[in-house]
Enzyme design. Structure first.
Site, PDB file in Angstrom:
ATOM      1  N   HIS A   1       9.278 -59.442  -0.262  1.00 24.28           N
ATOM      2  CA  HIS A   1       9.705 -60.684  -0.208  1.00 24.28           C
ATOM      3  C   HIS A   1       9.707 -61.453   1.255  1.00 24.28           C
ATOM      4  O   HIS A   1      10.614 -62.093   1.577  1.00 24.28           O
ATOM      5  CB  HIS A   1      11.422 -60.746  -0.663  1.00 24.28           C
ATOM      6  CG  HIS A   1      11.693 -60.095  -1.769  1.00 24.28           C
ATOM      7  ND1 HIS A   1      11.493 -60.876  -2.929  1.00 24.28           N
ATOM      8  CD2 HIS A   1      11.678 -59.107  -2.330  1.00 24.28           C
ATOM      9  CE1 HIS A   1      11.642 -60.239  -4.012  1.00 24.28           C
ATOM     10  NE2 HIS A   1      11.894 -59.007  -3.586  1.00 24.28           N
TER      11      HIS A   1
ATOM     12  N   CYS B   1      30.958 -54.535  33.693  1.00 21.43           N
ATOM     13  CA  CYS B   1      30.595 -54.088  34.969  1.00 21.43           C
ATOM     14  C   CYS B   1      31.277 -52.766  35.101  1.00 21.43           C
ATOM     15  O   CYS B   1      32.307 -52.512  34.447  1.00 21.43           O
ATOM     16  CB  CYS B   1      30.810 -55.206  36.151  1.00 21.43           C
ATOM     17  SG  CYS B   1      30.243 -56.688  35.660  1.00 21.43           S
TER      18      CYS B   1
ATOM     19  N   ASN C   1      35.605 -56.950  36.380  1.00 19.73           N
ATOM     20  CA  ASN C   1      34.929 -57.002  35.224  1.00 19.73           C
ATOM     21  C   ASN C   1      35.528 -57.871  34.124  1.00 19.73           C
ATOM     22  O   ASN C   1      36.878 -57.772  33.935  1.00 19.73           O
ATOM     23  CB  ASN C   1      35.157 -55.508  34.541  1.00 19.73           C
ATOM     24  CG  ASN C   1      34.359 -55.192  33.541  1.00 19.73           C
ATOM     25  OD1 ASN C   1      33.385 -55.896  32.941  1.00 19.73           O
ATOM     26  ND2 ASN C   1      34.588 -54.094  32.979  1.00 19.73           N
ATOM     27  N   GLY C   2      34.776 -58.845  33.669  1.00 22.68           N
ATOM     28  CA  GLY C   2      35.405 -59.530  32.478  1.00 22.68           C
ATOM     29  C   GLY C   2      34.827 -60.958  32.725  1.00 22.68           C
ATOM     30  O   GLY C   2      33.906 -61.319  33.391  1.00 22.68           O
TER      31      GLY C   2
ATOM     32  N   LYS D   1      26.029 -50.416  28.910  1.00 18.49           N
ATOM     33  CA  LYS D   1      26.593 -49.421  27.886  1.00 18.49           C
ATOM     34  C   LYS D   1      27.721 -50.005  27.014  1.00 18.49           C
ATOM     35  O   LYS D   1      27.817 -50.050  25.795  1.00 18.49           O
ATOM     36  CB  LYS D   1      26.931 -48.121  28.588  1.00 18.49           C
ATOM     37  CG  LYS D   1      27.592 -46.995  27.484  1.00 18.49           C
ATOM     38  CD  LYS D   1      26.391 -46.520  26.618  1.00 18.49           C
ATOM     39  CE  LYS D   1      26.373 -45.480  25.973  1.00 18.49           C
ATOM     40  NZ  LYS D   1      25.655 -44.894  25.000  1.00 18.49           N
TER      41      LYS D   1
ATOM     42  N   TRP E   1      26.730 -56.365  35.888  1.00 25.17           N
ATOM     43  CA  TRP E   1      26.075 -57.019  34.626  1.00 25.17           C
ATOM     44  C   TRP E   1      26.346 -58.127  34.644  1.00 25.17           C
ATOM     45  O   TRP E   1      27.325 -58.622  34.401  1.00 25.17           O
ATOM     46  CB  TRP E   1      26.540 -56.176  33.330  1.00 25.17           C
ATOM     47  CG  TRP E   1      25.428 -56.569  32.172  1.00 25.17           C
ATOM     48  CD1 TRP E   1      24.460 -55.898  31.778  1.00 25.17           C
ATOM     49  CD2 TRP E   1      25.607 -57.581  31.195  1.00 25.17           C
ATOM     50  NE1 TRP E   1      23.702 -56.687  30.889  1.00 25.17           N
ATOM     51  CE2 TRP E   1      24.598 -57.668  30.268  1.00 25.17           C
ATOM     52  CE3 TRP E   1      26.792 -58.440  31.117  1.00 25.17           C
ATOM     53  CZ2 TRP E   1      24.565 -58.486  29.257  1.00 25.17           C
ATOM     54  CZ3 TRP E   1      26.545 -59.423  30.011  1.00 25.17           C
ATOM     55  CH2 TRP E   1      25.356 -59.375  29.026  1.00 25.17           C
TER      56      TRP E   1
ATOM     57  N   GLU F   1      15.418 -51.368  22.484  1.00 24.98           N
ATOM     58  CA  GLU F   1      16.308 -51.094  23.531  1.00 24.98           C
ATOM     59  C   GLU F   1      15.351 -50.461  24.567  1.00 24.98           C
ATOM     60  O   GLU F   1      15.762 -51.099  25.859  1.00 24.98           O
ATOM     61  CB  GLU F   1      17.414 -50.199  23.174  1.00 24.98           C
ATOM     62  CG  GLU F   1      18.594 -51.029  22.257  1.00 24.98           C
ATOM     63  CD  GLU F   1      19.687 -50.097  22.149  1.00 24.98           C
ATOM     64  OE1 GLU F   1      20.777 -50.568  21.927  1.00 24.98           O
ATOM     65  OE2 GLU F   1      19.289 -48.874  21.644  1.00 24.98           O
TER      66      GLU F   1
ATOM     67  N   ARG G   1      27.048 -49.085  33.213  1.00 23.92           N
ATOM     68  CA  ARG G   1      27.498 -50.100  32.679  1.00 23.92           C
ATOM     69  C   ARG G   1      27.128 -51.474  33.333  1.00 23.92           C
ATOM     70  O   ARG G   1      27.351 -52.577  33.165  1.00 23.92           O
ATOM     71  CB  ARG G   1      29.050 -49.986  33.095  1.00 23.92           C
ATOM     72  CG  ARG G   1      29.739 -48.859  32.618  1.00 23.92           C
ATOM     73  CD  ARG G   1      31.088 -48.755  33.115  1.00 23.92           C
ATOM     74  NE  ARG G   1      31.885 -49.881  32.647  1.00 23.92           N
ATOM     75  CZ  ARG G   1      32.713 -49.526  31.423  1.00 23.92           C
ATOM     76  NH1 ARG G   1      32.855 -48.408  30.950  1.00 23.92           N
ATOM     77  NH2 ARG G   1      33.448 -50.418  31.157  1.00 23.92           N
TER      78      ARG G   1
ATOM     79  N   GLU H   1      18.690 -48.531  12.537  1.00 23.54           N
ATOM     80  CA  GLU H   1      18.913 -47.972  13.924  1.00 23.54           C
ATOM     81  C   GLU H   1      17.646 -47.566  14.612  1.00 23.54           C
ATOM     82  O   GLU H   1      17.612 -47.726  15.972  1.00 23.54           O
ATOM     83  CB  GLU H   1      19.642 -46.743  13.606  1.00 23.54           C
ATOM     84  CG  GLU H   1      19.803 -45.850  14.910  1.00 23.54           C
ATOM     85  CD  GLU H   1      20.773 -46.480  15.865  1.00 23.54           C
ATOM     86  OE1 GLU H   1      20.993 -45.826  17.063  1.00 23.54           O
ATOM     87  OE2 GLU H   1      21.259 -47.624  15.592  1.00 23.54           O
TER      88      GLU H   1
ATOM     89  N   LYS I   1      16.653 -48.987  18.411  1.00 27.13           N
ATOM     90  CA  LYS I   1      16.322 -47.974  19.623  1.00 27.13           C
ATOM     91  C   LYS I   1      15.115 -48.363  20.272  1.00 27.13           C
ATOM     92  O   LYS I   1      15.155 -48.302  21.787  1.00 27.13           O
ATOM     93  CB  LYS I   1      16.229 -46.500  19.100  1.00 27.13           C
ATOM     94  CG  LYS I   1      17.658 -45.863  18.873  1.00 27.13           C
ATOM     95  CD  LYS I   1      18.387 -45.318  20.019  1.00 27.13           C
ATOM     96  CE  LYS I   1      19.607 -46.099  20.180  1.00 27.13           C
ATOM     97  NZ  LYS I   1      20.345 -46.943  19.485  1.00 27.13           N
TER      98      LYS I   1
END
Length: 612
Positions: free
Chosen positions: A508, A2, A100-101, A607, A74, A492, A27, A485, A489
């Site tokens: 495979h 957060c 936050n946590g 983030k 968040w 996301e 965040r 990557e 992306k």
């Protein structure tokens, strides 16, 4: 994960806080709120949704105050809703807190408080902690500061806390463990935040609060104490950041701005460090510990998400150039599986924020076992930077878009220089090859600029495939992590299911997915695997798959086979990931935009992952 903001001083607090929350919205953005004190009364306003919805909610409210705290969330405990939004208010109505946590042992504490008659208006662990503090204060007839100190000794978990008391409108009390907190120092005012972005408009002098410290903040005074009530000396740091770096600068989204900044951010990363014509790489973190690094029996890269992909590229670099065995570990798994760590092992921690919770805990465990910790981070003064024995900053500047772009290329640039520096010192690379790769690396900023000059072809491809439900990304060698990557992306920012695989592994299992509806992205730049990847493309085409290729500009074969091609300048395969990733960043961006999504704030993501 957060975002928190606090202010105390001569200004009106609300405008400072709301502007800060907007800058911290990357965040967390499922709810937000503020708490203010005016004329001895606590005023709390909070709302589900983005900060703009909170602004609409308080249009007709009395927001006058010179002290306040704000939060953008968040969700961890409790779904996104008005009642679960922070700040939370204690049962007495006297105290408000943001957090936050995660408090891991909140259940037994809550059960105990329920037996004592406490009631709860939310599903959060934060409200439990706040009432726990109030209960301690009441039962011990203590100050709020002392009650907080006692509570923090009894809880298990991570936290960054801001706490205000309507009976003491001249003080904000803050504390941290595992979640970042920075305090800006002004003239007759102080600013508190999760990172420096809400602060730089007002001051460049900041104090980074350490774990297990409590800050007692007044307009004209800052006192730091540890949990033993011993005063600590604040260390004032000068911010190396400009306001323009955290604004969009005319771009529609931060993600697009940050993709386009890469020629400059890679150049800044190399500047003063890499001098190709003299064969120099200047990295003090390496030079001061060269004996340790060249004699390493093993290197372990520890990271999460995009940073983990940078570590995978580095695995190829270090093993090929330095001839040192490398393992690449997800930090979240590394810390829990009781890994074998020997004294002298090198742990390279890779993190954009320098605050990633899983990575931090993994490093603490490894350091206790005698490992040498080397940090590769972007955020100056971050927790990982301070925990490391040595390190190198990427100098990519603030990255606001949740989907990492310029931080990834900055990490690759730093890791490439480190590998070359160690290889040269060890004698595992010839002088000719060393000079060749220095020149290749030095040329990267201009080559990235060349990719970005005209993106209309990538926009066209994005529009063509935006309605696909699945993507497959394939690459070999150094380009295999780039494929991973690219898939990340796309997931996301467009919410399209995508998977990355080594191209040779396609046969495979994943080839069963291929039909005329599946776009398959090949990262197919010219390298030692080129003929093999051409064969893999043919295998997909034989099954009617749609092929999108990232190819080098000199290639005359792949473009004739692919349905669509995105071009990058030629480069040595060791350096090529710095180029081949850029079209994939743009493809993801344009697909997300074409689908109408907010690519800067993807759903469910934040983030900086500061909770475990």
């Amino acid at each position: 994960m957060c975002g928190i903001v606090g202010y105390i001083g001569h200004r009106q607090a609300y405008p400072v806080i709301i502007k800060g929350l907007k800058r911290l919205e990357y965040r967390g953005y499922d709810s937000s709120g503020v708490a203010l004190i005016d004329e001895g009364k606590l005023k709390v306003y909070k709302k589900k949704g983005k900060v703009a919805e909170l602004e609409d909610e308080v249009v007709d409210k009395n927001l006058s105050s010179h002290i306040g705290i704000g939060h953008t969330r968040w969700a961890t405990h409790g779904e996104p809703s008005d009642r679960n939004a922070h700040p939370h208010v204690s049962n007495s109505g006297e105290f408000a807190m943001i957090h936050n946590g995660i408090i891991e042992n909140y259940v037994p504490i809550k059960n105990d408080l329920l037996k004592k008659g406490y009631t709860f208006k939310s599903d959060t662990d934060t409200e439990v902690l706040l009432n726990f503090i109030e209960d301690i204060k009441k039962n011990n007839n203590s100050t709020l500061e002392e009650a907080l100190r006692i509570a923090l000794k009894r809880i298990v978990g991570a936290y960054c806390i801001l706490l205000i008391d309507q009976n003491d409108p001249d003080t904000i009390i803050a504390a941290r463990k595992g979640s970042p907190l920075v305090i800006g120092i002004g003239k007759g005012e102080h600013f508190l935040a999760s990172d420096a972005s809400p602060i730089i408009e007002y001051t460049k002098e900041v104090v980074y609060v350490n774990d297990y410290e409590i800050a007692i903040v007044k307009a004209d005074e800052l006192v730091l104490k540890n949990l033993g009530n011993e005063k600590q000396t604040p260390f004032i740091t000068k911010l190396d950041m400009e306001l323009a770096a955290i604004e969009k600068g005319g771009y529609d989204h931060f993600m697009l701005k940050e993709i386009n900044e890469q020629p400059d951010t890679i150049f800044d990363c190399l500047r003063g460090r890499l001098i190709a014509h003299t064969g120099q790489i200047n990295l003090s973190g390496i030079e001061n510990n060269l004996d340790i690094l060249i004699n390493a029996q093993r290197i372990v890269m520890v990271a999460c998400g995009t940073s983990w992909h940078a570590g995978l590229v580095a695995e190829y670099l270090f093993e090929e150039l330095c001839r040192i065995p490398v393992e690449v570990e997800y930090a979240s798994e590394f810390r829990y599986r009781n890994p074998i760590i020997n004294k002298g092992d090198i742990i390279i921690a890779i993190s954009q924020s320098g605050e990633t919770a899983d990575t931090l805990v993994a490093l603490e465990n490894a350091k206790e076992k005698g490992a040498f910790i080397f940090g590769v981070v972007n955020a100056v003064g971050s927790s990982i930077a301070r925990l490391s024995n040595a390190g190198a900053y990427t100098h990519s500047g603030p990255e606001i878009g949740v989907a990492s772009t310029k931080a990834f290329t900055g990490q690759l640039a730093v890791l490439s220089m480190i590998a070359l520096k160690i290889a040269k010192a060890k004698g595992t690379i010839t002088d000719g090859r060393y000079m060749e790769l220095l020149k290749e690396l030095e040329a990267i900023p201009e080559k990235v600029r060349e990719i970005l000059l005209d993106t209309t072809n990538i926009q066209r491809i994005a529009e063509k495939y935006k309605d696909a439900t699945d993507f497959l990304f394939l690459g070999r060698g150094y380009n295999f992590p780039v494929a991973l990557e690219g898939a990340l992306k796309l997931k996301e920012v467009s919410y399209i299911h995508a998977e990355g695989y080594p191209a040779a592994e396609m046969k495979h299992g994943p080839i069963a997915l291929v039909d005329e509806n599946l776009p398959v992205v090949f990262v197919a730049t010219k390298d030692r695997y080129y003929e093999k990847i051409v064969s893999n493309v043919q295998e997909i085409k034989a099954r009617k798959g749609k092929v999108i290729a990232v190819a080098t500009m000199s290639d005359t074969v792949i473009p004739t086979m692919a349905d669509d091609t995105m071009f990058v300048p030629d480069a040595d395969e060791v350096i090529a990931p710095l180029l081949s990733v850029v079209p994939l960043q743009l493809l993801s961006y344009y697909v997300g935009v074409a689908k109408g999504f907010d690519v800067d704030k993807p759903r469910n993501l934040a983030k900086s992952v500061t909770v475990e």
